[in-house]
Enzyme design. Structure first.
Site, short mmCIF file in Angstrom:
data_model
loop_
_atom_site.label_atom_id
_atom_site.label_comp_id
_atom_site.label_asym_id
_atom_site.label_seq_id
_atom_site.Cartn_x
_atom_site.Cartn_y
_atom_site.Cartn_z
N ARG A 45 -84.26 48.48 -58.06
CA ARG A 45 -84.47 48.68 -59.50
C ARG A 45 -84.84 50.15 -59.70
NH1 ARG A 45 -88.77 50.83 -58.70
NH2 ARG A 45 -89.00 50.90 -60.95
N ALA A 47 -83.70 53.28 -62.69
CA ALA A 47 -82.39 53.70 -63.18
C ALA A 47 -81.52 54.45 -62.17
CB ALA A 47 -82.57 54.52 -64.46
N ARG A 88 -77.21 44.87 -65.46
CA ARG A 88 -78.38 45.25 -66.26
C ARG A 88 -77.92 46.24 -67.34
NH1 ARG A 88 -83.85 46.62 -63.36
NH2 ARG A 88 -84.62 45.83 -65.35
N GLN A 195 -94.51 46.88 -61.37
CA GLN A 195 -93.95 48.01 -60.61
C GLN A 195 -95.01 49.07 -60.31
OE1 GLN A 195 -92.53 46.66 -63.34
NE2 GLN A 195 -90.31 46.78 -63.30
N ASP A 236 -84.96 55.23 -68.51
CA ASP A 236 -83.75 54.45 -68.21
C ASP A 236 -82.56 54.95 -69.00
OD1 ASP A 236 -86.18 52.59 -67.60
OD2 ASP A 236 -84.47 51.94 -66.39
N LYS A 247 -89.61 51.65 -69.25
CA LYS A 247 -90.29 50.37 -69.03
C LYS A 247 -91.19 49.99 -70.20
CE LYS A 247 -89.76 48.10 -66.44
NZ LYS A 247 -88.79 46.97 -66.68
O1 MRU Z 1 -86.94 47.29 -64.70
P1 MRU Z 1 -86.99 48.47 -63.77
O2 MRU Z 1 -88.02 48.34 -62.70
O3 MRU Z 1 -85.63 48.82 -63.24
O4 MRU Z 1 -87.45 49.65 -64.71
C1 MRU Z 1 -87.67 50.91 -64.16
C2 MRU Z 1 -88.17 51.92 -65.12
O5 MRU Z 1 -88.37 51.65 -66.28
C3 MRU Z 1 -88.32 53.32 -64.60
O6 MRU Z 1 -89.38 53.96 -65.20
C4 MRU Z 1 -87.04 54.10 -64.87
O7 MRU Z 1 -85.92 53.39 -64.41
C5 MRU Z 1 -87.05 55.44 -64.27
S1 MRU Z 1 -86.91 55.38 -62.53
C6 MRU Z 1 -86.78 56.94 -61.93
#
Ligand code: MRU
Length: 351
Positions: A45, A47, A88, A195, A236, A247
């Site tokens: 997970r 981005a 996703r 996370q 993202d 997030k």
């Molecule tokens: O649902 P996730 O864990 O994939 O969400 C991740 C996030 O929101 C991160 O902050 C974002 O992807 C940036 S990662 C460098």
């Protein structure tokens, strides 16, 4: 160094992020359908990691193909891209990666089937290496914004685990620490998937960067008590006007930061910037299974039958964002202009 995902001779190997922090285990996907599943189930997970996982999934599917002609291979390639593209919806890196693989296919389609397969595998591996280089460049730019001594709050995990290595927001923190800055990190727990407490705390502990985990609802009080010098998060998808999807809970942190006069920074590579989407209203927000909210570690926390919402992301309006840190440099408001200017600038990741 943490190997979030890598191309191996036996398939695409991922650290299983659903098992951290208590178990460090790895899964190897041998088919593109398995890669689609690990993206959907959040074994991988974040981005940038999702983007490169998508590219590697496509490369794997093509490599496994029995197609004998370029036309057949292209049909299969399109089907694979379609499956991967439905995993996703919010992280634009997924679609950026698919598009880049499509462009590569077009450029090499004059070649024979084995050479096309090889070119696509190499492209996915190149994207992996470029992501790490982009994070390191982002770190160098972003470190200049970090306090020489003090606490920095982050939300979710925008670290090595969310990328191919080093991280975006955590890359900025890592670079600041490497430059000798005395940074203490406050990591928001980040319900419902945790996370922050599971992943950010795990990787910062590994690096020996002092970290305090707080539950999400403590962030405002920490700011009021003067404990937070700056905030840095990942993204993202960033729209052309600088609105940031990240997030769920990021928006709350950004509004609180404004109230307390704390700078709120977003660190993201250009593969996260979506100049085709004019503002945050156009960003699709993934709704995930309600079980992520109702259960913690398999234990039910909510009575049966209660309505639950589980948007995985929110959009922070650009007016709350002090700066966007990219591998090409730092953008400030008005973002329509600064992001466009950086997009047109030639990229030299080594500098
Ligand atoms: O649902 P996730 O864990 O994939 O969400 C991740 C996030 O929101 C991160 O902050 C974002 O992807 C940036 S990662 C460098």
């Amino acid at each position: 160094m943490i190997q979030t995902l890598e191309w191996t001779d036996s398939g695409v190997r991922f650290i299983d992020q659903t098992k951290l922090p208590t178990e460090e285990t790895y899964v190897t996907c041998k088919t593109y359908e398995q890669v689609a599943d690990v993206i959907r189930n959040m074994v991988v997970r974040g981005a940038p990691a999702i983007g490169v996982a998508a590219a590697m999934g496509i490369a794997l599917g093509v490599q496994n193909s029995k197609a004998e002609s370029v036309g057949e291979l292209k049909q299969e390639f399109d089907r694979i891209c379609d499956v991967i593209g439905k995993t996703r919806p919010t992280a634009v890196n997924l679609f950026w990666a698919i598009r880049r693989m499509q462009e590569k296919f077009e450029r090499v389609r004059v070649r024979a089937v084995p050479q096309i397969k090889q070119a696509l595998v190499e492209e996915a591996q190149r994207m992996h290496a470029e992501d790490i280089a982009a994070n390191q460049a982002m770190g160098r730019h972003g470190a200049t914004l970090m306090p020489s001594s003090g606490s920095v709050l982050t939300h979710c995990n925008a670290g090595a685990l969310a990328t191919c290595g080093y991280g975006t927001a955590l890359g900025v923190i890592r670079a600041a620490v490497e430059e000798g800055k005395k940074i203490h990190v406050y990591a928001d727990e980040t319900r419902p998937f945790l996370q922050g407490s599971r992943l950010t705390a795990w990787e910062l502990m590994k690096d020996g960067i002092p970290t305090t985990v707080i539950s999400d609802n403590m962030a405002g009080e920490m700011m009021k008590q003067g404990k937070i010098g700056a905030i840095v998060v990942g993204a993202d998808r960033i729209a052309a006007n600088g609105d940031v999807a990240n997030k769920i809970g990021t928006y709350t942190v950004a509004v609180l930061a404004k109230e307390h006069g704390i700078p709120f920074y977003v660190a993201a590579p250009f593969s996260t910037i979506d100049l085709e989407t004019s503002d945050g209203a156009g960003i699709p927000i993934e709704q995930r299974n309600s079980r992520e909210v109702t259960h913690i570690a398999g234990k039910q926390m909510v009575p049966d039958g209660v309505d639950v919402e589980n948007p995985a992301f929110d959009v922070t309006p650009a007016k709350y964002v002090s700066a966007i840190i990219t591998e090409r440099g730092i953008a400030r408001a008005p973002y329509e202009e600064s992001l466009q200017k950086l997009a047109e600038q030639p990229l030299a990741l080594g500098s």
